[in-house]
Each structure stands twice: as structure tokens, then as C-alpha cells.
Design an enzyme around this catalytic site. Structure first.
Site, PDB file in Angstrom:
ATOM      1  N   SER A 115       0.850  -1.190   0.000  1.00 35.14           N
ATOM      2  CA  SER A 115       0.000   0.000   0.000  1.00 35.14           C
ATOM      3  C   SER A 115       0.884   1.238   0.000  1.00 35.14           C
ATOM      4  O   SER A 115       2.003   1.220   0.534  1.00 35.14           O
ATOM      5  CB  SER A 115      -0.887   0.028   1.241  1.00 35.14           C
ATOM      6  OG  SER A 115      -1.613   1.236   1.330  1.00 35.14           O
ATOM      7  N   TYR A 171      -2.908   0.103  10.754  1.00 32.26           N
ATOM      8  CA  TYR A 171      -3.022  -0.490   9.413  1.00 32.26           C
ATOM      9  C   TYR A 171      -1.800  -0.147   8.573  1.00 32.26           C
ATOM     10  O   TYR A 171      -1.194  -1.028   7.936  1.00 32.26           O
ATOM     11  CB  TYR A 171      -4.286   0.011   8.714  1.00 32.26           C
ATOM     12  CG  TYR A 171      -4.303  -0.302   7.237  1.00 32.26           C
ATOM     13  CD1 TYR A 171      -4.616  -1.578   6.786  1.00 32.26           C
ATOM     14  CD2 TYR A 171      -3.965   0.670   6.291  1.00 32.26           C
ATOM     15  CE1 TYR A 171      -4.595  -1.880   5.432  1.00 32.26           C
ATOM     16  CE2 TYR A 171      -3.947   0.379   4.938  1.00 32.26           C
ATOM     17  CZ  TYR A 171      -4.260  -0.894   4.518  1.00 32.26           C
ATOM     18  OH  TYR A 171      -4.231  -1.196   3.179  1.00 32.26           O
TER      19      TYR A 171
END
Length: 224
Positions: free
Chosen positions: A136, A148
Site C-alpha cells: 500500500s 493499518y
């Protein structure tokens, strides 16, 4: 590798499902691994004989190993894997974060990737195939209090370490790092952002690169 077979975690929707569709279009067999058996069966009906539904929980090593072995038995081998399963946190930040939710997310986002690598490694050692991980853009910058984001930092670091290990066998490892993608990951639609098909195209680019080329990282960002 005349018979190309790809194992995909998180395959029931979003990036995983889009990757399965594109892979089949390009002549791959696909093993679809996710918890939602109904969604997997619907995708198999769409894709036909080149697809196999493999219901299971990516946070469990034994379930991933069983699924990879079943896929190999069905198609003769597994030549690539896409460790795509993952999720976000229910609340942002350390103060407001839920420890039980963190544990569940870390188990899936971190251990789930480890389990995919562990399950596929014996096959890639033998057939010199490929492993792709979903990273990501959040795994390359600091985001206030984001657990996250930290799990994706792990994915990027581990991908590089895996690439150095797997190159000894002639196998390749790639991390694909998207920016915001319009998927069920978000509660609200993001119609002006990337589409799952954009990320699927990057996965297949890495998988189908000439064997002399090891595509280590791909960043895909929305233009807006």
C-alpha cells in the site's frame, strides 16, 4: 511453465476478483481463496473450468497450505501466488483503537502474508515461479497513529527480504502498492480513485515479465 496456475487470497471481491478475471483472460488457471464460499462459487461459475473455489481463512496456516496443495492436485502445479487478503482497522489511532481489532487485523495483514509465503515456497523452489504481495502507499509514509499503515510497512519490508531469499531458487517476489482503490475495503464508494482492474493489471505485469526481469515494487497512484 506451460501450465500457469495462480493462487489468490482475498479472491472473492475487489482486487482479488479482478486479478482472477484478468489472469483467466490471459490463460492462467486460478485458485480462489477467501472465507465467502458463495462469492467464490459465483466467481467460478463466471470464469469456468480455469477457476477453482478454495474456501478458507487466510489467517490460518493449515487452511492456506491445504488450499495450495488442493490447487496443485487439481491443475498439476501452482506456479504463482498473490497474497492479497487484508483489512483495515475499525477505528484510527492508538488512543481510540480497539486492541482486539488490532490483533485480528495484524493476524490477517501480517501473519496471513507469512502463511501464503510459507505455503507457496516449496512450489516456487521447484518451479521458479512468482509471489506477489499487496502492499500500500500507506506502507511507505507515516500516517498519524495508523496501525493499518504499520502492517503494510511490514509487507513492504518482508517482500524485499523474500525477494532476496527466493532469488536463490530463480523465483521472484513483487509488492504492488496501490493508493486509494474503489473497493469494498471502504465504507463509501470512491468513484474518482483507482479501480481494482488497475491493480490487477499491475499484478499480471509482474507475473508475465520476462524471466530475466524481477519486478520488485510497483506503485499505482490515482491521478486525482
Amino acid at each position: 511453465m506451460a501450465q500457469k496456475t495462480l493462487f489468490i487470497t482475498g479472491a472473492s471481491s475487489g482486487i482479488g476478483a479482478a486479478t482472477a478475471r484478468l489472469a483467466v483472460e490471459k490463460g492462467w488457471n486460478v485458485g480462489l481463496f477467501a472465507r465467502s464460499e458463495d462469492k467464490l462459487q459465483a466467481l467460478v461459475e463466471e470464469l469456468g473450468d480455469q477457476a477453482l473455489a478454495l474456501p478458507g481463512d487466510a489467517s490460518q496456516l493449515a487452511e492456506q497450505q491445504k488450499a495450495v496443495d488442493k490447487l496443485a492436485d487439481h491443475f498439476g502445479d501452482v506456479t504463482a501466488a498473490f497474497a492479497n487478503a487484508g483489512r483495515g482497522a475499525s477505528a484510527a489511532g492508538t488512543l481510540e483503537g480497539d486492541p482486539e481489532d488490532w490483533q485480528s487485523m495484524v493476524t490477517l495483514n501480517v501473519m496471513g502474508v507469512l502463511w501464503t509465503a510459507k505455503a507457496i515456497a516449496p512450489y516456487l523452489q521447484k518451479n521458479k515461479g512468482d509471489l506477489v504481495l499487496t502492499g500500500s502507499a500507506a506502507g511507505r509514509r507515516h500516517i498519524k497513529g495508523s496501525v493499518y499503515s504499520a502492517t503494510k510497512w511490514f509487507v513492504h519490508g518482508y517482500a524485499g527480504n523474500l525477494a532476496e531469499e527466493f532469488r536463490e531458487w530463480g523465483a521472484r517476489v513483487t509488492v504492488v502498492a496501490p493508493g486509494m482503490v474503489d473497493t469494498p475495503f471502504f465504507d463509501e464508494a470512491k468513484p474518482d480513485k483507482l479501480k481494482p482492474e488497475d491493480i490487477a493489471a499491475s499484478v499480471l505485469f509482474a507475473l508475465e515479465a520476462e524471466r530475466r526481469a524481477s519486478v520488485r515494487e510497483i506503485f499505482v497512484m490515482p491521478t486525482d
